[in-house]
Design an enzyme around this catalytic site. Sequence first.
Site, PDB file in Angstrom:
ATOM      1  N   TYR A 112       0.852  -1.179   0.000  1.00  0.00           N
ATOM      2  CA  TYR A 112       0.000   0.000   0.000  1.00  0.00           C
ATOM      3  C   TYR A 112       0.890   1.231   0.000  1.00  0.00           C
ATOM      4  O   TYR A 112       1.707   1.416   0.896  1.00  0.00           O
ATOM      5  CB  TYR A 112      -0.894   0.011   1.236  1.00  0.00           C
ATOM      6  CG  TYR A 112      -1.924   1.128   1.189  1.00  0.00           C
ATOM      7  CD1 TYR A 112      -3.182   0.897   0.660  1.00  0.00           C
ATOM      8  CD2 TYR A 112      -1.612   2.415   1.616  1.00  0.00           C
ATOM      9  CE1 TYR A 112      -4.125   1.909   0.576  1.00  0.00           C
ATOM     10  CE2 TYR A 112      -2.539   3.436   1.532  1.00  0.00           C
ATOM     11  CZ  TYR A 112      -3.794   3.183   1.014  1.00  0.00           C
ATOM     12  OH  TYR A 112      -4.706   4.196   0.923  1.00  0.00           O
ATOM     13  N   SER A 161       5.477   9.231  12.766  1.00  0.00           N
ATOM     14  CA  SER A 161       6.932   9.128  12.785  1.00  0.00           C
ATOM     15  C   SER A 161       7.518   9.722  14.072  1.00  0.00           C
ATOM     16  O   SER A 161       6.945  10.642  14.650  1.00  0.00           O
ATOM     17  CB  SER A 161       7.447   9.895  11.572  1.00  0.00           C
ATOM     18  OG  SER A 161       8.659   9.382  11.157  1.00  0.00           O
ATOM     19  N   GLN A 173      11.811  15.437  11.240  1.00  0.00           N
ATOM     20  CA  GLN A 173      10.786  14.493  11.685  1.00  0.00           C
ATOM     21  C   GLN A 173       9.446  15.208  11.874  1.00  0.00           C
ATOM     22  O   GLN A 173       8.391  14.711  11.505  1.00  0.00           O
ATOM     23  CB  GLN A 173      11.224  13.849  13.009  1.00  0.00           C
ATOM     24  CG  GLN A 173      10.721  12.453  13.219  1.00  0.00           C
ATOM     25  CD  GLN A 173      11.150  11.515  12.110  1.00  0.00           C
ATOM     26  OE1 GLN A 173      10.356  10.681  11.717  1.00  0.00           O
ATOM     27  NE2 GLN A 173      12.344  11.637  11.555  1.00  0.00           N
ATOM     28  N   HIS A 198       6.828  15.827   9.025  1.00  0.00           N
ATOM     29  CA  HIS A 198       6.044  14.715   8.473  1.00  0.00           C
ATOM     30  C   HIS A 198       4.560  14.861   8.779  1.00  0.00           C
ATOM     31  O   HIS A 198       3.701  14.638   7.927  1.00  0.00           O
ATOM     32  CB  HIS A 198       6.506  13.377   9.060  1.00  0.00           C
ATOM     33  CG  HIS A 198       7.599  12.725   8.281  1.00  0.00           C
ATOM     34  ND1 HIS A 198       7.419  12.285   7.006  1.00  0.00           N
ATOM     35  CD2 HIS A 198       8.884  12.435   8.592  1.00  0.00           C
ATOM     36  CE1 HIS A 198       8.551  11.753   6.556  1.00  0.00           C
ATOM     37  NE2 HIS A 198       9.456  11.837   7.503  1.00  0.00           N
ATOM     38  N   GLU A 246      11.449   5.030  17.196  1.00  0.00           N
ATOM     39  CA  GLU A 246      11.536   4.551  15.818  1.00  0.00           C
ATOM     40  C   GLU A 246      12.924   4.870  15.247  1.00  0.00           C
ATOM     41  O   GLU A 246      13.629   3.996  14.778  1.00  0.00           O
ATOM     42  CB  GLU A 246      10.453   5.243  14.980  1.00  0.00           C
ATOM     43  CG  GLU A 246      10.426   4.780  13.532  1.00  0.00           C
ATOM     44  CD  GLU A 246       9.528   5.654  12.665  1.00  0.00           C
ATOM     45  OE1 GLU A 246       9.154   6.776  13.091  1.00  0.00           O
ATOM     46  OE2 GLU A 246       9.220   5.229  11.536  1.00  0.00           O
ATOM     47  N   HIS A 247      13.303   6.149  15.292  1.00  0.00           N
ATOM     48  CA  HIS A 247      14.645   6.567  14.868  1.00  0.00           C
ATOM     49  C   HIS A 247      15.416   7.048  16.090  1.00  0.00           C
ATOM     50  O   HIS A 247      14.873   7.787  16.905  1.00  0.00           O
ATOM     51  CB  HIS A 247      14.575   7.747  13.898  1.00  0.00           C
ATOM     52  CG  HIS A 247      13.784   7.502  12.669  1.00  0.00           C
ATOM     53  ND1 HIS A 247      12.464   7.902  12.540  1.00  0.00           N
ATOM     54  CD2 HIS A 247      14.101   6.898  11.492  1.00  0.00           C
ATOM     55  CE1 HIS A 247      12.016   7.557  11.340  1.00  0.00           C
ATOM     56  NE2 HIS A 247      12.981   6.947  10.680  1.00  0.00           N
ATOM     57  N   ASP A 263      16.219   7.722   5.348  1.00  0.00           N
ATOM     58  CA  ASP A 263      14.876   7.727   4.743  1.00  0.00           C
ATOM     59  C   ASP A 263      14.904   7.373   3.274  1.00  0.00           C
ATOM     60  O   ASP A 263      13.957   6.792   2.747  1.00  0.00           O
ATOM     61  CB  ASP A 263      14.235   9.115   4.879  1.00  0.00           C
ATOM     62  CG  ASP A 263      13.759   9.393   6.283  1.00  0.00           C
ATOM     63  OD1 ASP A 263      13.598   8.420   7.054  1.00  0.00           O
ATOM     64  OD2 ASP A 263      13.568  10.576   6.628  1.00  0.00           O
ATOM     65  N   HIS A 290      -1.420 -40.766  19.799  1.00  0.00           N
ATOM     66  CA  HIS A 290      -0.050 -40.329  19.527  1.00  0.00           C
ATOM     67  C   HIS A 290       0.936 -41.452  19.865  1.00  0.00           C
ATOM     68  O   HIS A 290       1.846 -41.754  19.092  1.00  0.00           O
ATOM     69  CB  HIS A 290       0.304 -39.095  20.374  1.00  0.00           C
ATOM     70  CG  HIS A 290      -0.275 -37.808  19.863  1.00  0.00           C
ATOM     71  ND1 HIS A 290      -1.617 -37.577  19.763  1.00  0.00           N
ATOM     72  CD2 HIS A 290       0.328 -36.664  19.432  1.00  0.00           C
ATOM     73  CE1 HIS A 290      -1.821 -36.356  19.291  1.00  0.00           C
ATOM     74  NE2 HIS A 290      -0.661 -35.775  19.074  1.00  0.00           N
TER      75      HIS A 290
END
Lengths: 424, 424
Positions: free
Chosen positions: B121, B229, B251, B254, B319-320, B353, B412
């Site tokens: 997507y 982000s 950042q 965004h 995240e970063h 990025d 079994h």
Amino acid sequence: MKVINKSDLKSLKRSVDQGTEEQRKAVQEIIAQVKRRGDEAVKEYTVRFDQAVLKSLRVSQEEFEQAYESLEGEMVQILQEAADNIYSFHEKQRSSSWFDSAEDGTILGQKVTPIEAAGVYVPGGTAAYPSSVFMNVIPAQVAGVGRVVMVTPPGPDGEVPAGVLVAAQMIGVDDVYKVGGAQAIAALAYGTETIPSVDKITGPGNVFVALAKREVFGDVDIDMIAGPSEIAILADDHAHASEIAADLLSQAEHDARSSSVLVTTSERLGKAVEKEVQKQLNTLPRADIARQSVENYGMIVLCDSWEEALDTVNKMAPEHLEIVSKEPFQDLGKIKHAGAIFLGPYSSEPIGDYFAGPNHVLPTNGTARFSSPLNVDDFVKKSSVISYSSQALQNNADKIARFARLEGLEAHARAVETRKERWK
Amino acid sequence: MKVINKSDLKSLKRSVDQGTEEQRKAVQEIIAQVKRRGDEAVKEYTVRFDQAVLKSLRVSQEEFEQAYESLEGEMVQILQEAADNIYSFHEKQRSSSWFDSAEDGTILGQKVTPIEAAGVYVPGGTAAYPSSVFMNVIPAQVAGVGRVVMVTPPGPDGEVPAGVLVAAQMIGVDDVYKVGGAQAIAALAYGTETIPSVDKITGPGNVFVALAKREVFGDVDIDMIAGPSEIAILADDHAHASEIAADLLSQAEHDARSSSVLVTTSERLGKAVEKEVQKQLNTLPRADIARQSVENYGMIVLCDSWEEALDTVNKMAPEHLEIVSKEPFQDLGKIKHAGAIFLGPYSSEPIGDYFAGPNHVLPTNGTARFSSPLNVDDFVKKSSVISYSSQALQNNADKIARFARLEGLEAHARAVETRKERWK
């Protein structure tokens, strides 16, 4: 057992209990209560759902010792040998951090770090399996997870099966709590006064456990939501009907909703297996369950060619796959989707359930198309590492800035350009 | 930007849009309609949500060519170089099938197979990023995925941004469909007359996309549900305020809900960064978005010691993460949780990025505690392989049968015993 041709494969049924809207609401309420009231809520639900009044949620050292004494020494040794095999296989799954250093001074890499805390759900009741303890805990331990917490529902007497406790203690897990259902998943996800929160929850359970795992997913990680157990046996005329039937029934006895399917090119084998299944059913202690399973979800698929049989199996993407053919190793490369593949006449599926070493937590309901057996990688995560050199910065800053501007992100471009300017 | 002490860390806010019950119901309805009516439903929703009336859902060869011509040659080269870097990094993530053969003749192993079809997507509107195309498609290609299908919402003119089309065609993806939102996720999960179904869906999107991914999860696999982000910069007195401010703002631009946090032991740096952020904000084209982000989710955390600063960053699991300190490589081992780690003064986050090679699809909202960057392993699955030897069967059948009986699973036990008997 229903005998069908390959073209009727769509009649192959699998049962997945997605839960009702009502059950989902009940689970959400349980989670909210445990989040808000902690141990108090957990104990109330344990009275309500397990009919157990607990003084302490945590299993005591005394209970571990009693469990140990109740088990025969030889049984303890067998459990230990199984655990050793499982450790040995999973050690081979360990992955390392790596890096790559370029001539311009740049270093790029991938750092592997274990998850800090993992929670294992071990079902109670008739499905209280020491093997589940091994299969869920050992990959986490091999990954280096710092804390492994186990939860399992108590019986009405407030006790947990001895085999489960012995298995846990044997591999060094003493953080065991007597709590089951959605309340156990909520406790693991958000923590209570007594039960520590974890970062990932694994292990099978009933529909309430599955719904709760789905609800907490995102706040913590979960393994796949397991459906009923399945086996597909791909066999040609070399297979022995009695062995194939025994293996189909070993899957069928798990659950009335389990599915056992023989895919074969041999009409003789198909007929013989059908008879053998009926014959062996007569003397099984869990015949009621196994019979329901075989009648509703069992199937013998007759194929015109071996290619068609392989194709059928790939369409099913079964949890367990046995290949009992003339040259099973030659067929291995043609298998696209299966949780575990058992090759040849000696590799009866129960060998993998307990003892051989590979994990028995496997993708069900066709999810082998995109999922793997539970493994060490499920308990680590990776971080990318980027150390750009001054030279790489000078060489590439303009390109990066242009790319950023193509995406309309001016601050991105300036961050790189500022640096190029200063460090030239 | 708010300046806080480490002890006030709980005031650190992150925004996660879980969606409302109403939105969830709307998404369920969209999925049901697409499942039932296929292309017809997809086209109706595209008129309703994207104001686009489409003749054909699939992007034509002509449209690809037009996109190519609209982009400067130099820009195409930059995109190509970025793609090359991304291929090069991801090639190193490839894992192999392996096996281990024991002296008794047993073979145990793990077979690695790619997923058959993956769907990507790519968001539309202001966030139409060619880099998203590379970052989602390339790991799937390196894994060996047979078919990669891309979906992206059209503008009201029925068109898709040129950069996205060029990026797709450049790396060999021509299966691109003009559809967005929950209807795109439903089409990828269940297929329509035109859009093929896939086994795994990745890529970011708005709340409807996220809710739809959550709904189809289980029928197909999904990547993590991405939040806004985030960046954390861990810096000591060696860092330059203007560079740190520029990275925080890259950042912040965004999304008004992005979070940019400086964690530092240097009060001087903290104050200087605060001023620089305000100064640089004044000249940014996306200043409105960045200012909201910085005011609501930006933060400067002052710590008393470097240990405290490291601990703060680990609690955030960002995240970063940038480490701009005297000796960043010495700090690397102390980082427990982060999506991507940027070391040293030259490693500005935007480098990752677009260009350096590691993936920019990273775990947000603290999920770096248990999740990894999108990687090649996300597009393969493993199958355990078990080939038991006759000798291993003879040696272990009794133990396996006893273990099975401990768990109350007689069928079994018998499956293994039958074989021991026949093959002795």
